[in-house]
Enzyme design. Structure first.
Site, short mmCIF file in Angstrom:
data_model
loop_
_atom_site.label_atom_id
_atom_site.label_comp_id
_atom_site.label_asym_id
_atom_site.label_seq_id
_atom_site.Cartn_x
_atom_site.Cartn_y
_atom_site.Cartn_z
N THR A 197 0.78 -1.22 0.31
CA THR A 197 0.65 0.08 -0.53
C THR A 197 0.86 1.53 -0.11
OG1 THR A 197 0.12 -0.05 2.36
CG2 THR A 197 -1.54 -0.97 0.86
N ASP A 198 2.28 1.05 0.25
CA ASP A 198 2.98 2.35 0.34
C ASP A 198 3.91 3.04 -1.06
OD1 ASP A 198 4.66 0.20 -0.79
OD2 ASP A 198 6.59 0.74 0.44
N GLY A 208 12.16 -10.32 4.01
CA GLY A 208 10.98 -9.85 3.65
C GLY A 208 11.51 -8.90 4.91
N SER A 228 13.59 -6.12 4.97
CA SER A 228 14.47 -5.18 4.01
C SER A 228 15.78 -4.86 4.63
CB SER A 228 13.64 -3.84 5.56
OG SER A 228 12.45 -3.81 4.87
N SER A 257 18.29 -5.08 2.44
CA SER A 257 18.57 -3.86 1.78
C SER A 257 18.74 -2.78 1.71
CB SER A 257 18.31 -4.63 0.36
OG SER A 257 18.08 -5.72 -0.04
N ASP A 302 9.89 0.57 4.27
CA ASP A 302 11.11 0.07 4.91
C ASP A 302 11.59 1.35 5.01
OD1 ASP A 302 9.98 -1.93 3.60
OD2 ASP A 302 11.37 -2.20 1.80
C1 GLA Z 1 9.08 -4.35 0.17
C2 GLA Z 1 8.91 -3.09 -1.09
C3 GLA Z 1 8.18 -1.86 0.10
C4 GLA Z 1 7.16 -2.59 0.13
C5 GLA Z 1 6.80 -3.99 0.60
C6 GLA Z 1 5.28 -3.98 0.68
O1 GLA Z 1 9.45 -4.81 1.61
O2 GLA Z 1 10.26 -2.39 -0.04
O3 GLA Z 1 8.86 -0.53 -0.39
O4 GLA Z 1 6.48 -2.53 -1.52
O5 GLA Z 1 7.75 -4.77 0.23
O6 GLA Z 1 4.32 -3.73 2.08
#
Ligand code: GLA
Length: 366
Positions: A31-32, A120, A122, A124, A167
């Site tokens: 949703t971001d 998942g 983050s 990176s 993130d």
């Molecule tokens: C990854 C992307 C984020 C977001 C999520 C899903 O982590 O880097 O910006 O879109 O997926 O919510």
């Protein structure tokens, strides 16, 4: 995010230490990047980076990835043609600095991370955020945290995944024990306590690793961005399901993706309300509904993630669970009874893959 500067006698920093957490997302997935809502917090695992200036006659970056015991001497004039995939973030950072004509000297950079890669959480973004914050402090660019959020995101885009700012916002502004309700239409946010007495937020590893750049992540983004464009809107909070139903040119799959986003935005505020009311069954239902949407409508789950959610759903001590992050592998987030944690860990060990798994397959958020 913590930043510590060591200053020399003339007042300029010589060494900068940065500690960047990973990102956890309670709810508000995918949703971001289209101006929606999300509720992220941070992990208790971190990437730590130490940056120091090198003598002025050196023209290269000396980058040491401690976890891999790998030293790269990166000389931008020569480019990088080695095999270390994480170097893509450094070459992208160099291009950003060059494009934006930022003051720069050669640096030595050491980093190591406890954040599992490709899970998942983050890892990176922790790297690119630490790099942006560290270079900004070392070279006195004077960027504030919001500008660094954008810089880190552009550096990451330069390496492939067209993510939003979820993130980076969590990494720069997140606090342990609280989530941020972020409105991505204007980046405003407020903190929401996530502690539930007798319960813990726990992440479970699906044992499936992926690099988002090799998944249909960018394709999903293009697909829903095109609908927003067709509707002439800036963000999905301004779109209703009726407007989607009225668009007869949409394929059934795209219509489902749009429905998912509209409902996921609604679930973020439903979650904020359920947490404020200490409505544990309500929190659980919202988590399961989010997973169903990600699985059947947005189609970013995977059999390994579904297996973890299905397993937890059978346990009465689990209030709710859903896949977390970009999807296609990685972690499942759950709210479980704290005293049942050892029992739930044992129940996973009865699954052959988890019994064989090396290292920890769960992480306590709070
Ligand atoms: C990854 C992307 C984020 C977001 C999520 C899903 O982590 O880097 O910006 O879109 O997926 O919510």
């Amino acid at each position: 995010m913590e930043i510590v500067l060591n200053v020399d006698s003339s007042g300029g920093p010589t060494t900068v230490l940065v500690r960047a957490p990973g990102r956890v997302n309670i709810i508000g997935e995918h949703t971001d990047y289209n101006g929606g809502l999300a509720l992220p917090t941070i992990t208790q695992s971190y990437l730590t980076m130490r940056l120091s200036t090198l003598p002025p006659d050196e023209d290269c970056w000396k980058i040491f990835a401690e976890d891999r015991e790998c030293l790269v001497n990166y000389c931008p004039a020569d480019g990088y043609d080695g095999e270390e995939d994480w170097m893509g973030f450094f070459t992208s950072a160099y291009h950003y600095i060059d494009r934006n004509k930022l003051a720069f000297r050669s640096v030595s950079i050491h980093f190591h991370s406890d954040i599992p890669p490709g899970a998942g959480m983050s890892s990176s973004s922790a790297l690119t955020c630490a790099l942006a914050a560290g270079l900004n402090a070392l070279f006195g660019w004077g960027k504030d945290s919001t500008q660094l959020v954008h810089m880190a995101s552009q550096v990451e885009h330069g390496y492939g995944v067209q993510g939003g700012l979820l993130d980076q916002m969590a990494i720069f502004f997140g606090k342990t024990g609280q989530a941020m309700r972020i409105d991505f239409s204007d980046l405003s946010f407020g903190y929401v306590p996530i502690g539930v007495a007798g319960y813990s937020w726990v992440l479970w590893d699906s044992l499936e690793r992926r690099s988002l750049v090799q998944t249909p992540f960018n394709q999903r983004r293009r697909e829903v961005d095109a609908v927003l464009h067709q509707l002439g809107k800036d963000h999905w909070q301004a779109v209703s399901e009726q407007q989607i139903d009225a668009l007869d040119t949409l394929s059934p799959a795209t219509r489902e993706r749009c429905r998912y986003i509209i409902r996921e935005n609604e679930r973020v505020d439903a979650m904020v309300a359920a947490l404020a009311d200490n409505d544990i069954p309500g929190v659980g239902q919202i988590l399961y509904a989010s997973h169903e949407g990600l699985r059947t409508r947005y189609e970013v789950s995977s059999p390994a993630l579904d297996r973890v959610v299905d397993h937890l759903k059978r346990l009465p001590q689990c209030a709710g669970a859903r896949m977390m992050g970009g999807g296609f592998g990685g972690m499942v987030i759950s709210l479980i009874e704290t005293r049942a944690l050892p029992q739930i860990v044992d129940s996973f060990r009865r699954i052959p893959e988890y019994n064989r798994a090396s290292g920890s397959f769960y992480h306590i958020v709070v």
